[in-house]
Design a protein around this motif. Structure first.
Motif, PDB file in Angstrom:
ATOM      1  N   GLY A  76     -10.788  -8.792   6.923  1.00  0.00           N
ATOM      2  CA  GLY A  76     -11.954  -7.664   7.126  1.00  0.00           C
ATOM      3  C   GLY A  76     -11.402  -7.153   8.336  1.00  0.00           C
ATOM      4  N   ALA A  77     -11.122  -7.588   9.474  1.00  0.00           N
ATOM      5  CA  ALA A  77     -10.758  -6.862  10.480  1.00  0.00           C
ATOM      6  C   ALA A  77      -9.492  -6.076  10.405  1.00  0.00           C
ATOM      7  CB  ALA A  77     -10.818  -7.695  11.887  1.00  0.00           C
ATOM      8  N   SER A  78      -8.478  -6.719   9.529  1.00  0.00           N
ATOM      9  CA  SER A  78      -7.237  -6.008   9.246  1.00  0.00           C
ATOM     10  C   SER A  78      -7.559  -4.942   8.326  1.00  0.00           C
ATOM     11  CB  SER A  78      -6.216  -7.113   8.455  1.00  0.00           C
ATOM     12  OG  SER A  78      -6.072  -8.203   9.209  1.00  0.00           O
ATOM     13  N   CYS A  79      -8.310  -5.100   7.488  1.00  0.00           N
ATOM     14  CA  CYS A  79      -8.753  -3.680   6.520  1.00  0.00           C
ATOM     15  C   CYS A  79      -9.544  -2.601   7.580  1.00  0.00           C
ATOM     16  CB  CYS A  79      -9.717  -4.245   5.605  1.00  0.00           C
ATOM     17  SG  CYS A  79     -10.307  -2.912   4.372  1.00  0.00           S
ATOM     18  N   ALA A  80     -10.397  -3.182   8.647  1.00  0.00           N
ATOM     19  CA  ALA A  80     -10.915  -2.126   9.368  1.00  0.00           C
ATOM     20  C   ALA A  80     -10.148  -1.325  10.320  1.00  0.00           C
ATOM     21  CB  ALA A  80     -12.191  -2.438   9.999  1.00  0.00           C
ATOM     22  N   ILE A  81      -9.278  -2.239  10.991  1.00  0.00           N
ATOM     23  CA  ILE A  81      -8.578  -1.623  12.335  1.00  0.00           C
ATOM     24  C   ILE A  81      -7.129  -1.763  12.118  1.00  0.00           C
ATOM     25  CG2 ILE A  81     -10.360  -1.825  13.701  1.00  0.00           C
ATOM     26  CD1 ILE A  81      -8.925  -4.352  14.788  1.00  0.00           C
ATOM     27  N   GLY A  82      -6.724  -2.559  11.046  1.00  0.00           N
ATOM     28  CA  GLY A  82      -5.164  -2.544  10.829  1.00  0.00           C
ATOM     29  C   GLY A  82      -4.314  -1.429  10.592  1.00  0.00           C
ATOM     30  N   PRO A  83      -4.682  -0.529   9.791  1.00  0.00           N
ATOM     31  CA  PRO A  83      -3.930   0.750   9.719  1.00  0.00           C
ATOM     32  C   PRO A  83      -3.801   1.551  11.041  1.00  0.00           C
ATOM     33  CG  PRO A  83      -5.592   0.583   7.794  1.00  0.00           C
ATOM     34  CD  PRO A  83      -5.854  -0.402   9.021  1.00  0.00           C
ATOM     35  N   GLN A  84      -4.691   1.695  11.812  1.00  0.00           N
ATOM     36  CA  GLN A  84      -4.738   2.311  13.093  1.00  0.00           C
ATOM     37  C   GLN A  84      -3.937   1.498  13.877  1.00  0.00           C
ATOM     38  OE1 GLN A  84      -7.570   1.913  11.329  1.00  0.00           O
ATOM     39  NE2 GLN A  84      -7.922   3.839  11.100  1.00  0.00           N
TER      40      GLN A  84
END
Length: 314
Positions: free
Chosen positions: A298-306
């Motif tokens: 979930g954290a990767s989905c939320a902040i990973g792209p940034q």
């Protein structure tokens, strides 16, 4: 249009090359903060039975205040020039470093610590929604989906570690802690992010320590009865997860959107599972391990792209 977010930054930082060079640093600071904050939960497991909520908050804030006061003596702080900003700093410090810490400690004394942590972790969702609607940061679907996935993982970790202790008082305290957490993050982002982060953190912690002085008799009694190793663990809470971590957080929140940054705290439950395994030899149940994986996803989905975008720009 803002052409220079920090008028006192160096010439290199004001160039495109300088910005790309430091673009990944706020994320590094945020992720290191999450590791330090996660370590505090592991320490509280040992120290909690020996220190009451107020006494632990007082010793923690005093330790942090001493460390940062020594730091302030060897640097050139930039103090706020407005009385209004000073008032906000004091109120923020009392709410963040006194009220929130005491309420969270009391919640974990009133109910299962994992359940309290799960309820408190709705704070990133509150921050994301409020920052998106009120502060104009927007509500990317990826961010909301990532937060919800992580919350499902936190629920699994809680279910795996639930000991059966649950009270209405603990529930109310946990919700209050979540609201205090979210409110303090939003206040810091909206009102204090343009100030010197070290000075703001130092003043806020000092205000919190002064507010916690009412617990001095409790602290004296707890220190007298507690083993020295436990007292040193509480001092660690003040030095690392408070003094150091909140300075890193203050730096990161100057640059990153509040909703996005607060979502990084969804990594904390997964890190706690790993630290408890490595430091306390607590082998996580399969459900907790699966929940930790969901938190990371979930954290990767939320902040990973940034984060990936920052590294690519660098």
């Amino acid at each position: 249009m803002r052409t220079n977010p920090d008028p006192e930054s160096s010439p290199m930082e004001q160039t495109g090359a300088g910005r790309s060079r430091i673009s990944a640093l706020p994320w590094a600071a945020a992720l290191l903060t999450m590791v330090f904050w996660a370590s505090s939960f592991v320490v509280i497991r040992d120290a909690g039975p020996h220190f009451g909520p107020g006494a632990m908050a007082l010793l923690r804030s005093l330790s942090a205040a001493v460390v940062l006061s020594l730091w302030m003596l060897v640097r050139r702080p930039r103090f706020p020039r407005s009385k209004r900003v000073w008032l906000i700093v004091i109120l923020w410090g009392v709410a963040w470093f006194a009220a929130y810490v005491v309420v969270l400690n009391a919640a974990e004394h009133s109910m299962d610590a994992g359940t309290a942590s799960m309820i408190v972790n709705i704070a990133p969702l509150i921050v994301a929604v409020f920052a998106g609607l009120v502060l104009g940061e927007g509500l990317p679907k990826r961010l909301i989906i990532g937060v919800l996935i992580s919350l499902a993982g936190i629920g699994m970790i809680t279910a795996a570690s639930f000991t059966g202790v649950f009270t209405v008082v603990g529930l109310v305290l946990s919700v209050a802690a979540a609201l205090l957490y979210a409110g303090c993050v939003l206040i810091q982002k909206h009102f204090l992010s343009r100030e010197d982060s070290v000075t703001v953190t130092w003043a806020g912690i000092l205000a919190g320590a002064l507010a916690c002085l009412i617990f001095t008799p409790n602290l004296i009694g707890d220190i007298t009865a507690a083993p020295l190793s436990i007292t040193l663990q509480v001092i660690y809470l003040g030095v690392v997860p408070t003094a150091i971590a909140f300075n890193l957080w203050g730096y990161a929140i100057r640059v990153l959107p509040a909703g996005l940054l607060s979502s990084s705290s969804l990594l904390v439950p997964a890190i706690v599972v790993v630290l408890a395994w490595l430091l306390l030899a607590e082998v996580p149940p399969p459900l907790a391990a699966a929940g930790g994986v969901l938190c990371l996803a979930g954290a990767s989905c939320a902040i990973g792209p940034q984060i990936i975008g920052s590294l690519r720009r660098r």
